[in-house]
Write a protein that holds these residues in place. Structure first.
Motif, PDB file in Angstrom:
ATOM      1  N   TYR A  23      14.504  -6.282 -11.120  1.00  0.00           N
ATOM      2  CA  TYR A  23      13.782  -5.161 -11.726  1.00  0.00           C
ATOM      3  C   TYR A  23      12.688  -4.639 -10.789  1.00  0.00           C
ATOM      4  N   PHE A  24      11.851  -5.521 -10.294  1.00  0.00           N
ATOM      5  CA  PHE A  24      10.725  -5.072  -9.481  1.00  0.00           C
ATOM      6  C   PHE A  24      11.151  -4.672  -8.066  1.00  0.00           C
ATOM      7  N   LYS A  25      12.263  -5.203  -7.589  1.00  0.00           N
ATOM      8  CA  LYS A  25      12.786  -4.746  -6.306  1.00  0.00           C
ATOM      9  C   LYS A  25      13.217  -3.288  -6.397  1.00  0.00           C
ATOM     10  N   GLN A  26      13.903  -2.927  -7.475  1.00  0.00           N
ATOM     11  CA  GLN A  26      14.293  -1.534  -7.661  1.00  0.00           C
ATOM     12  C   GLN A  26      13.083  -0.655  -7.918  1.00  0.00           C
ATOM     13  N   LEU A  27      12.093  -1.166  -8.650  1.00  0.00           N
ATOM     14  CA  LEU A  27      10.880  -0.374  -8.886  1.00  0.00           C
ATOM     15  C   LEU A  27      10.164  -0.080  -7.571  1.00  0.00           C
ATOM     16  N   GLU A  28      10.082  -1.052  -6.696  1.00  0.00           N
ATOM     17  CA  GLU A  28       9.417  -0.833  -5.406  1.00  0.00           C
ATOM     18  C   GLU A  28      10.183   0.179  -4.557  1.00  0.00           C
ATOM     19  N   SER A  29      11.511   0.088  -4.544  1.00  0.00           N
ATOM     20  CA  SER A  29      12.299   1.039  -3.761  1.00  0.00           C
ATOM     21  C   SER A  29      12.177   2.455  -4.319  1.00  0.00           C
ATOM     22  N   ASP A  30      12.153   2.602  -5.661  1.00  0.00           N
ATOM     23  CA  ASP A  30      11.977   3.933  -6.253  1.00  0.00           C
ATOM     24  C   ASP A  30      10.594   4.485  -5.969  1.00  0.00           C
ATOM     25  N   LEU A  86       8.863   3.849  -3.281  1.00  0.00           N
ATOM     26  CA  LEU A  86       8.911   4.269  -1.872  1.00  0.00           C
ATOM     27  C   LEU A  86       9.607   5.618  -1.723  1.00  0.00           C
ATOM     28  N   MET A  87      10.654   5.855  -2.506  1.00  0.00           N
ATOM     29  CA  MET A  87      11.305   7.167  -2.481  1.00  0.00           C
ATOM     30  C   MET A  87      10.367   8.249  -3.001  1.00  0.00           C
ATOM     31  N   GLU A  88       9.631   7.927  -4.061  1.00  0.00           N
ATOM     32  CA  GLU A  88       8.647   8.888  -4.580  1.00  0.00           C
ATOM     33  C   GLU A  88       7.565   9.159  -3.541  1.00  0.00           C
ATOM     34  N   GLU A  89       7.157   8.120  -2.832  1.00  0.00           N
ATOM     35  CA  GLU A  89       6.145   8.290  -1.784  1.00  0.00           C
ATOM     36  C   GLU A  89       6.666   9.179  -0.662  1.00  0.00           C
ATOM     37  N   SER A  90       7.932   8.993  -0.267  1.00  0.00           N
ATOM     38  CA  SER A  90       8.497   9.841   0.795  1.00  0.00           C
ATOM     39  C   SER A  90       8.597  11.286   0.351  1.00  0.00           C
ATOM     40  N   MET A  91       8.935  11.511  -0.927  1.00  0.00           N
ATOM     41  CA  MET A  91       8.976  12.890  -1.431  1.00  0.00           C
ATOM     42  C   MET A  91       7.597  13.527  -1.406  1.00  0.00           C
ATOM     43  N   VAL A 112       0.865  -1.186   0.000  1.00  0.00           N
ATOM     44  CA  VAL A 112       0.000   0.000   0.000  1.00  0.00           C
ATOM     45  C   VAL A 112       0.894   1.227   0.000  1.00  0.00           C
ATOM     46  N   PHE A 113       0.725   2.092  -0.981  1.00  0.00           N
ATOM     47  CA  PHE A 113       1.491   3.326  -1.108  1.00  0.00           C
ATOM     48  C   PHE A 113       0.587   4.512  -0.786  1.00  0.00           C
ATOM     49  N   HIS A 114       1.162   5.541  -0.181  1.00  0.00           N
ATOM     50  CA  HIS A 114       0.448   6.782   0.092  1.00  0.00           C
ATOM     51  C   HIS A 114       0.465   7.656  -1.168  1.00  0.00           C
TER      52      HIS A 114
END
Length: 408
Positions: free
Chosen positions: A220-227, A229-234, A73-75
């Motif tokens: 691929y999808f591990k990096q997509l999920e981490s990116d 999460l970074m977008e969500e934090s921003m 779940v992403f904000h």
């Protein structure tokens, strides 16, 4: 919630069919609109949306039978998540650059007669694996299903075909993205993948394909999920500071027209700088690939020359060994012939000697027999005389002589 998702559907179609610059402007406007939301609206769930919430249990059945890589779940709102993943957004540009994906060309979302939307992408992937080659081209067909609109969520199937990897004509990958809205500013992203085979390979080839494909997809999808999460934090940082935003609004109201045009010029410059940076990154990567190719060609040529020299040396050594073996074989044949001749001579001499011995033995036997005969001759003559002197025997002899037909 369904009206919130698709109430601007005609306008969104126009924006999707517009070029990439207009999509970037639209994303910047939507990000500025998201900044206007206060903290309460961001954290609390909309009751009207939760009343018509999506049945996630039915959506879980739509996962592919392969592997589930993302379930979080992403904000981030569902509309924003869709724009991040399936438009020419800055997020996807940064992600593609980090994954060494270059020369990205995408078509706009086109509506098919059945109601589904289709989008095609072509790009080049720079590979670091020497077994699979330096780079490969890929074609990705993205399909947004009409049923997902009616069920108030996004369901996108991405069919990826790589054209330059080993055994590429045997398989392709199918990625299913499911974006389920939880509230106005929350959504659940589920990504499941599966390997589809066009024709059945051998067991060894199939295990090799699955090993390489699953490992690359997991990365691929591990990096997509981490990116994401970074977008969500921003996004959270921008949403959690409303005081500064209100101060900025008050300051903007006091600015004159010349001061209002300055941010526009700076934004245009920043967008231009971003595009120039992206182009610079792509050209730099191309130059790196070319330099890598030249270095690889030089190394391979040196390696081939060494192999040629080694082959020449081995051939010379083999010829010497063959000559030595032939000479030894000839000597061995000569020795065998000489031994055979010697054995033949010895056998002949032995046969002559044996024959001479046998003849000598026969001569001795004959001599002994002659001597015995000569010794027994007088005794034989005495017996004969004694036999003739006997009168009875004389009568029998006379009788024999007097028979008819008998004559002495």
């Amino acid at each position: 919630m369904g009206q919130g998702l698709w109430k601007e559907e005609p306008q969104s179609e126009k924006q999707i069919k517009s070029p990439s610059l207009t999509s970037e402007k639209r994303l910047s406007r939507q990000s500025s609109k998201s900044l206007d939301l206060n903290k309460n609206e961001y954290l609390s769930l909309d009751k009207s949306s939760t009343s018509d919430s999506v049945d996630e249990e039915n959506i879980l059945e739509k996962d592919l039978h392969g592997r589930l890589y993302i379930n979080r779940v992403f904000h981030i709102s569902a509309e924003r998540m869709f724009e991040l993943l399936f438009t020419s957004s800055r997020f996807m540009q940064r992600f593609s650059n980090s994954r060494n994906i270059i020369d990205v060309v995408s078509t706009p979302w086109n509506v098919e007669p059945g109601g589904d939307r289709l989008r095609t992408m072509t790009y080049t992937i720079v590979l670091n694996n020497p077994l699979t080659g330096k780079c490969t081209t890929a074609t990705e067909k993205q399909r947004l299903y009409k049923e997902s609109w009616e069920a108030q969520f996004y369901l996108v199937d991405a069919e990826v075909l790589t054209h330059d990897v080993p055994y590429h004509d045997y398989f392709y990958t199918l990625n299913r993205y499911c974006i389920i809205p939880s509230s106005k500013q929350k959504c659940r992203l589920r990504v499941s993948t599966d390997l589809k085979y066009k024709k059945q390979p051998w067991a060894i080839i199939k295990s090799l394909i699955e090993k390489n494909s699953w490992s690359s997809l997991a990365d691929y999808f591990k990096q997509l999920e981490s990116d994401l999460l970074m977008e969500e934090s921003m996004v959270n940082q921008s949403m959690e500071d409303p005081g500064k935003l209100t101060g900025l609004r008050r300051r903007r109201r006091t600015f004159n027209r010349t001061a209002e045009t300055a941010p526009k010029i700076s934004s245009q410059r920043s967008s231009g700088d971003m595009s120039l940076e992206a182009k610079g990154d792509i050209t730099g990567k191309k130059k790196e690939i070319e330099s890598y190719n030249t270095v690889l060609i030089v190394v391979m040529s040196i390696f081939l020359l060494l192999l040629v020299l080694l082959n020449v040396m081995l051939s010379l050594k083999l010829s010497k060994i063959e000559y030595a073996a032939q000479s030894v074989y000839r000597l061995h044949l000569q020795e065998e012939k000489s031994l055979n001749l010697a054995s033949d001579m010895v056998s002949r001499v032995e046969a002559v000697q044996k024959s001479k011995g046998q003849a000598h033995r026969l001569k001795g036997v004959l001599r002994d027999s002659i001597v015995t005969l000569e010794q027994s001759h007088p005794s034989h003559m005495g017996l004969l005389k004694s036999f003739l002197r006997c009168p009875q025997r004389q009568k029998s002899i006379d009788w024999i002589r007097g028979e008819p037909g008998f004559s002495v």
